[in-house]
Design an enzyme around this catalytic site. Structure first.
Site, mmCIF file in Angstrom:
data_model
loop_
_atom_site.group_PDB
_atom_site.id
_atom_site.type_symbol
_atom_site.label_atom_id
_atom_site.label_comp_id
_atom_site.label_asym_id
_atom_site.label_seq_id
_atom_site.Cartn_x
_atom_site.Cartn_y
_atom_site.Cartn_z
ATOM 1 N N PRO A 101 1.134 23.618 14.212
ATOM 2 C CA PRO A 101 0.830 22.125 13.981
ATOM 3 C C PRO A 101 1.812 21.302 13.872
ATOM 4 O O PRO A 101 2.772 21.262 13.465
ATOM 5 C CB PRO A 101 0.184 22.361 12.496
ATOM 6 N N LEU A 106 6.241 22.904 9.757
ATOM 7 C CA LEU A 106 6.315 24.218 10.295
ATOM 8 C C LEU A 106 7.384 24.178 11.617
ATOM 9 O O LEU A 106 7.330 25.142 12.304
ATOM 10 C CB LEU A 106 5.044 24.738 10.805
ATOM 11 N N GLY A 107 7.980 22.893 11.669
ATOM 12 C CA GLY A 107 8.899 22.880 12.732
ATOM 13 C C GLY A 107 8.618 22.860 14.155
ATOM 14 O O GLY A 107 9.394 23.285 15.015
ATOM 15 N N SER A 108 7.376 22.127 14.466
ATOM 16 C CA SER A 108 6.934 22.041 16.002
ATOM 17 C C SER A 108 7.893 21.509 16.788
ATOM 18 O O SER A 108 8.055 22.024 17.888
ATOM 19 C CB SER A 108 5.525 21.547 15.757
ATOM 20 N N ALA A 110 11.136 21.220 16.528
ATOM 21 C CA ALA A 110 12.642 21.946 16.867
ATOM 22 C C ALA A 110 12.048 23.243 17.757
ATOM 23 O O ALA A 110 12.617 23.772 18.483
ATOM 24 C CB ALA A 110 13.108 22.635 15.670
ATOM 25 N N ALA A 111 10.893 23.743 17.376
ATOM 26 C CA ALA A 111 10.593 24.991 18.203
ATOM 27 C C ALA A 111 10.306 24.635 19.770
ATOM 28 O O ALA A 111 10.712 25.465 20.695
ATOM 29 C CB ALA A 111 9.131 25.592 17.559
ATOM 30 N N ASP A 152 16.128 23.618 10.296
ATOM 31 C CA ASP A 152 15.070 24.016 11.256
ATOM 32 C C ASP A 152 15.526 24.489 12.361
ATOM 33 O O ASP A 152 14.954 25.855 12.838
ATOM 34 C CB ASP A 152 14.188 22.617 11.334
HETATM 35 O O1 PMV Z 1 10.723 19.734 9.177
HETATM 36 P P1 PMV Z 1 10.153 19.882 7.785
HETATM 37 O O2 PMV Z 1 9.160 18.988 7.462
HETATM 38 O O3 PMV Z 1 10.175 21.321 7.407
HETATM 39 O O4 PMV Z 1 11.471 19.369 6.680
HETATM 40 C C1 PMV Z 1 12.783 19.912 6.783
HETATM 41 C C2 PMV Z 1 13.391 19.925 5.559
HETATM 42 C C3 PMV Z 1 13.919 18.911 5.048
HETATM 43 O O5 PMV Z 1 15.110 19.471 4.076
HETATM 44 C C4 PMV Z 1 13.048 17.802 4.251
HETATM 45 C C5 PMV Z 1 15.009 17.859 5.956
HETATM 46 C C6 PMV Z 1 15.836 18.692 6.497
HETATM 47 O O6 PMV Z 1 16.598 18.271 7.655
HETATM 48 O O7 PMV Z 1 16.457 19.819 6.122
#
Ligand code: PMV
Length: 320
Positions: A101, A106-108, A110-111, A152
């Site tokens: 999602p 959930l890192g979409s 970056a994935a 991430d």
């Molecule tokens: O990508 P998300 O929504 O899981 O958030 C990342 C985590 C944070 O600590 C809020 C930001 C970061 O860059 O570490």
């Protein structure tokens, strides 16, 4: 020419989000139930440099040239070109599919970037090592929210539980006993960049207060690491809930996320917290083996749009 593909899992932050941006430690795990996949299909008759993007999940069907220069795909492909020292890619079609999602913690993003970097580098005949992939995707992540910690791209690229401190080499976590997690997506999208910027604004207004919260989170993360490595899952649950209370103080939870967390605890979870940037997105709950379905069901009753049950297994125990 055969199609060449690359993939990457989603991720969940177990402890330490937000504080990790301020150089405190954090713990994250891959979530293999959701995946991003990129496929490169050579187009031998196409003009060099022509890249057709076909991403049905985000309704993106276009030529790369029609995307803006700050689009994550453009930034990544420019990085790849400069890494390989080529002016133009051979023509290809890039198909991207993802079950992760979007903007849900959930890192979409970056994935997708990891999957594309893997597929394109394989297509060029030089698959990149994980270290390089993670580094490139970190550069792309910076366009989303300026000051990402790097957690991430690291957990998604290496697809293993990690203990992470910004700008330091990450450590693989030794998981002693299987950890069952129930992830509840509240269905509200919240861009990570805005949430990180909000915390920064509040930190700038009252640095002493926020530094203290970050230090308390840091203590929790270090205790959680010991609990994970010693297989003490009841204390892990308590630490999750304690971390959530500090995330509430950072004002990144919402009434709906709090409602889901209460619902998970009411259904027998050992602990629960917001996971990721908050403001929407997801929460996670630690479940005893056998309780996960019941917790997921209660999360749906309480308003979750989607739930995922995932198990973090000790290394070498047939982990997913
Ligand atoms: O990508 P998300 O929504 O899981 O958030 C990342 C985590 C944070 O600590 C809020 C930001 C970061 O860059 O570490």
């Amino acid at each position: 020419m055969p199609a060449i593909s690359g993939s990457a899992p989603g991720k969940s932050i177990l402890f330490g989000e937000h504080a990790v941006v301020y150089h405190r430690p954090a713990i994250a795990v891959p979530v293999t139930q959701v995946q991003a996949r990129a496929v490169v299909l050579a187009n031998p008759l196409g003009t060099p440099g022509q890249i057709q993007i076909d991403a049905p999940d985000i309704d993106l069907h276009c030529n790369i040239e029609s995307l803006s220069q700050d689009h994550p795909l453009v930034i990544l492909l420019v990085e790849l070109r400069s890494h390989f020292g080529i002016n133009r890619f051979p023509a290809f079609t890039l198909r991207i599919k993802s079950t992760i999602p979007i903007a849900a913690g959930l890192g979409s993003g970056a994935a997708v970037s990891v999957a594309v970097a893997r597929a394109v580098s394989c297509f060029l005949g030089y698959p990149l090592p994980n270290e390089k992939i993670s580094e490139m995707v970190y550069l792309v992540e910076k366009t989303y929210h300026g000051t990402p910690s790097g957690i991430d791209n690291t957990v998604i690229t290496f697809a293993q539980p990690i203990y992470f401190v910004k700008e330091k080499p990450f450590e693989l976590l030794q998981v002693a006993k299987p950890i069952t997690l129930v992830i509840g997506d509240c269905g509200v999208r919240a861009p990570t960049g805005e949430m990180v910027a909000g915390v920064r604004q509040r930190w700038e207004q009252d640095p002493a207060k926020y530094e203290k919260i970050f230090d308390e989170i840091s203590e929790i993360v270090m205790d959680a690491r010991m609990s994970i490595e010693n297989g003490e899952l009841d204390s892990l649950g308590r630490l999750m809930t304690a971390n959530h209370q500090l995330l509430q103080q950072l004002a990144v939870s919402t009434p709906l996320l709090d409602q889901l967390i209460d619902a998970a605890i009411a259904a027998g979870a050992e602990g629960a917290k917001v996971s990721g940037a908050g403001g929407g997105g997801n929460m996670i709950a630690l479940s005893k083996p056998g309780d996960a379905e019941k917790i997921a069901q209660n999360l749906h009753f309480a308003g979750a749009a989607r739930t995922i049950i995932t198990e973090i297994k000790p290394a070498g125990s047939n982990s997913e």
